[in-house]
Design a protein around this motif. Structure first.
Motif, PDB file in Angstrom:
ATOM      1  N   VAL A 144       0.847  -1.186   0.000  1.00  0.00           N
ATOM      2  CA  VAL A 144       0.000   0.000   0.000  1.00  0.00           C
ATOM      3  C   VAL A 144       0.884   1.237   0.000  1.00  0.00           C
ATOM      4  O   VAL A 144       1.810   1.363   0.809  1.00  0.00           O
ATOM      5  CB  VAL A 144      -0.933   0.022   1.231  1.00  0.00           C
ATOM      6  CG1 VAL A 144      -1.761   1.305   1.236  1.00  0.00           C
ATOM      7  CG2 VAL A 144      -1.847  -1.187   1.234  1.00  0.00           C
ATOM      8  N   GLU A 183       0.853   5.700  -0.361  1.00  0.00           N
ATOM      9  CA  GLU A 183      -0.012   6.820   0.017  1.00  0.00           C
ATOM     10  C   GLU A 183       0.526   8.117  -0.591  1.00  0.00           C
ATOM     11  O   GLU A 183       1.737   8.384  -0.557  1.00  0.00           O
ATOM     12  CB  GLU A 183      -0.024   6.942   1.542  1.00  0.00           C
ATOM     13  CG  GLU A 183      -0.798   8.129   2.072  1.00  0.00           C
ATOM     14  CD  GLU A 183      -0.702   8.222   3.583  1.00  0.00           C
ATOM     15  OE1 GLU A 183      -1.744   8.200   4.242  1.00  0.00           O
ATOM     16  OE2 GLU A 183       0.437   8.300   4.099  1.00  0.00           O
ATOM     17  N   CYS A 184      -0.367   8.918  -1.163  1.00  0.00           N
ATOM     18  CA  CYS A 184      -0.003  10.247  -1.641  1.00  0.00           C
ATOM     19  C   CYS A 184      -0.070  11.231  -0.481  1.00  0.00           C
ATOM     20  O   CYS A 184      -0.991  11.183   0.328  1.00  0.00           O
ATOM     21  CB  CYS A 184      -0.950  10.696  -2.746  1.00  0.00           C
ATOM     22  SG  CYS A 184      -0.833   9.733  -4.266  1.00  0.00           S
ATOM     23  N   VAL A 218       3.236   2.781   2.960  1.00  0.00           N
ATOM     24  CA  VAL A 218       2.688   2.733   4.314  1.00  0.00           C
ATOM     25  C   VAL A 218       2.565   1.307   4.831  1.00  0.00           C
ATOM     26  O   VAL A 218       2.256   1.103   6.001  1.00  0.00           O
ATOM     27  CB  VAL A 218       1.317   3.450   4.395  1.00  0.00           C
ATOM     28  CG1 VAL A 218       1.472   4.922   4.096  1.00  0.00           C
ATOM     29  CG2 VAL A 218       0.311   2.811   3.444  1.00  0.00           C
ATOM     30  N   SER A 219       2.805   0.314   3.979  1.00  0.00           N
ATOM     31  CA  SER A 219       2.805  -1.065   4.455  1.00  0.00           C
ATOM     32  C   SER A 219       3.979  -1.271   5.413  1.00  0.00           C
ATOM     33  O   SER A 219       5.046  -0.669   5.233  1.00  0.00           O
ATOM     34  CB  SER A 219       2.935  -2.044   3.288  1.00  0.00           C
ATOM     35  OG  SER A 219       1.776  -2.027   2.494  1.00  0.00           O
ATOM     36  N   ARG A 263      -4.858   6.588  -1.128  1.00  0.00           N
ATOM     37  CA  ARG A 263      -4.041   5.395  -0.911  1.00  0.00           C
ATOM     38  C   ARG A 263      -4.286   4.421  -2.061  1.00  0.00           C
ATOM     39  O   ARG A 263      -5.408   4.283  -2.535  1.00  0.00           O
ATOM     40  CB  ARG A 263      -4.377   4.735   0.425  1.00  0.00           C
ATOM     41  CG  ARG A 263      -3.863   5.525   1.620  1.00  0.00           C
ATOM     42  CD  ARG A 263      -3.889   4.686   2.882  1.00  0.00           C
ATOM     43  NE  ARG A 263      -3.289   5.393   3.995  1.00  0.00           N
ATOM     44  CZ  ARG A 263      -2.992   4.839   5.151  1.00  0.00           C
ATOM     45  NH1 ARG A 263      -3.249   3.561   5.356  1.00  0.00           N
ATOM     46  NH2 ARG A 263      -2.435   5.540   6.121  1.00  0.00           N
ATOM     47  N   TYR A 264      -3.216   3.760  -2.488  1.00  0.00           N
ATOM     48  CA  TYR A 264      -3.310   2.821  -3.592  1.00  0.00           C
ATOM     49  C   TYR A 264      -2.662   1.513  -3.186  1.00  0.00           C
ATOM     50  O   TYR A 264      -1.679   1.486  -2.443  1.00  0.00           O
ATOM     51  CB  TYR A 264      -2.579   3.356  -4.838  1.00  0.00           C
ATOM     52  CG  TYR A 264      -3.122   4.653  -5.356  1.00  0.00           C
ATOM     53  CD1 TYR A 264      -4.191   4.676  -6.237  1.00  0.00           C
ATOM     54  CD2 TYR A 264      -2.553   5.857  -4.974  1.00  0.00           C
ATOM     55  CE1 TYR A 264      -4.683   5.864  -6.743  1.00  0.00           C
ATOM     56  CE2 TYR A 264      -3.045   7.063  -5.459  1.00  0.00           C
ATOM     57  CZ  TYR A 264      -4.102   7.056  -6.338  1.00  0.00           C
ATOM     58  OH  TYR A 264      -4.581   8.239  -6.827  1.00  0.00           O
TER      59      TYR A 264
END
Length: 473
Positions: free
Chosen positions: A412, A414-415, A427-428, A448-449
């Motif tokens: 994961v 995150e912008c 963020v993982s 988040r992607y």
């Protein structure tokens, strides 16, 4: 609405800046004149703050020389194409194994162990196997200047000023060159992009599509840029120079007295393909100090060059549809005709010389000793004319991101905002605080992607971090 333009004579800036205020929302659109450009939308808490922000942006641009204009009066400036004549070779025919007509003059080529890539001036990029089967087709918005690789990633530099990542299922814009830079050539090393341009300058851009440094020169028409871990090597109408990759500090400059039309590099040397009048040569320069180590004389202007591993053999293509092979010392071993135009670019792999030409061909030449010896006596194979299947899917660039709710073994990202910049971080757990490269056009603040699987994401061009994480991928 306020519409501004900056257009300079002599091939300088030719761009617009459009600011629209609607209540509390400010919409800014900018880019090259005659193109749709990019749009940025910002919401403010009050209409007064929106007006103030717009006025600030307009003031910044007018101080830089922008002036009020009427949209549509100035037209898009023509992009420079390599309009160089090509004549038919009088040499014996080279042993061409197969050739593929891409449909337009082609500059872009990249060859690896899996496939060959060719990109032409219509924006078509094809993948072809080493045996001559077309396996894929991308359609980019503008003509392809060149194709380069960086580890898993394949990039195509286009006339629209963007560099597209072709590593995934669909092309995505990975880098955007300044709107006033007319790209001539690109190279990339460890995520840092080097760009040479029509005006003779060289620019570098980092992993996050951020400008690093730029250098201008007394010459023009910079057709050569090559990058390694320490330096950027830059060739133009006056000679070749080396700059420190970190800050652009000049290391050496070597005047050649002839125009540089192409560049190649090996571990300890750089090679410049040149033209002076109706003849040309390939010049080998030492990376350390820029001294000329050897010269390889050709009978026409040299459009392209390449070497076998370690520089054991040097290959060249001239404006008379001939290709040459020299030994490292400079002795000419052979000269043969391509039969399909002059080679704008070339690569050598496993005893085969791959070229892309003025007539749009991607051709595979058997450069083994036996095949060349036979060709010099007039014995060559009948080349296979490769065709693309009518049912071949055409894949165009996209800013749509495939998503999933199943994290699985994915990562994961995150912008987040850092000052005025929108960045991406992992963020993982287990990835510390590494930043990553992510397609700029689909970044959204606070989003988040999920990147589905570390390895596939790396090859797909979504996931590139600084430093050691690249080796992890």
């Amino acid at each position: 609405m306020t519409y501004l333009e900056l257009s300079e004579d002599g091939g300088g800036s030719h761009k617009f800046y459009d600011v629209t205020v609607a209540g509390t929302r400010v919409t800014i659109t900018y880019g090259r004149i005659g193109e749709s450009g990019q749009t940025k939308v910002t919401d403010f808490p009050t209409a007064a703050k929106a007006q103030a922000a717009a006025a600030k942006k307009i003031g910044e641009k007018t101080r830089k020389g922008y002036a009020a204009a009427v949209r549509g009066v100035r037209q898009r400036r023509a992009v420079t194409h390599r309009a160089i004549p090509s004549t038919r070779s009088t040499a014996q025919q080279a042993p061409v194994l197969w050739r593929f007509d891409s449909g337009a003059s082609a500059f872009g080529i990249f060859v690896d162990d899996e496939r060959c890539w060719v990109g032409n001036q219509h924006g078509d990029v094809y993948t072809v196997t080493h045996s001559g089967t077309v396996t894929g087709r991308f359609k980019l918005p503008d003509g392809v200047k060149c194709i380069v690789a960086d580890d898993f990633w394949i990039y195509a530099g286009c006339d629209d000023g963007r560099v597209y990542d072709l590593s995934g299922k669909v092309p995505r814009s990975a880098y955007e060159i300044a709107t006033d830079v007319d790209i001539y050539w690109l190279d990339i090393h460890d995520g840092v992009l080097g760009v040479s341009d029509r005006a003779g300058g060289v620019t570098t851009i980092d992993y996050e599509d951020e400008f690093q440094w730029s250098r201008g020169v007394a010459g023009d028409s910079a057709w050569m840029v090559r990058c390694d871990e320490d330096s950027v090597y830059h060739g133009h109408s006056k000679g070749v120079a080396r700059y420190d990759v970190q800050d652009g500090t000049p290391v050496w400059q070597t005047a050649l007295g002839e125009q540089v039309l192409f560049g190649w590099q090996e571990a300890h040397s750089v090679y410049a393909g040149t033209a002076r009048g109706s003849v040309g040569r390939v010049i080998r320069l030492a990376k350390g100090d820029g001294r000329i180590e050897a010269a390889y004389q050709c009978d026409g202007a040299v459009y392209s060059c390449a070497t076998s591993p370690g520089g054991r053999h040097v290959f060249a293509g001239d404006d008379r549809s001939s290709v040459y092979c020299f030994d490292a010392s400079g002795e000419r071993l052979w000269k043969l005709g391509t039969g399909c135009g002059s080679a704008f670019s070339m690569q050598f792999l496993d005893d085969r010389l791959y070229i892309v030409t003025t007539d749009g061909s991607l051709a595979c030449i058997d450069a083994s000793e036996a095949a060349i010896a036979a060709a010099r006596t007039g014995t060559v194979p009948q080349p296979l004319d490769v065709k693309a299947a009518a049912s071949l899917q055409v894949v165009e660039p996209s800013v749509t991101l495939e998503t999933t709710t199943d994290a699985g073994d994915g990562v994961v990202v995150e912008c987040f905002k850092e000052g005025e910049r929108l960045r991406v971080r992992v963020v993982s757990p287990g990835f510390e605080t590494w930043n990553v490269q992510f397609p700029k056009d689909i970044r959204e603040a606070g989003a988040r992607y999920l990147v589905d699987g570390v390895r596939s994401a790396g090859r797909g061009g979504f996931y590139r971090a600084y430093g050691d994480i690249r080796r992890l991928l």
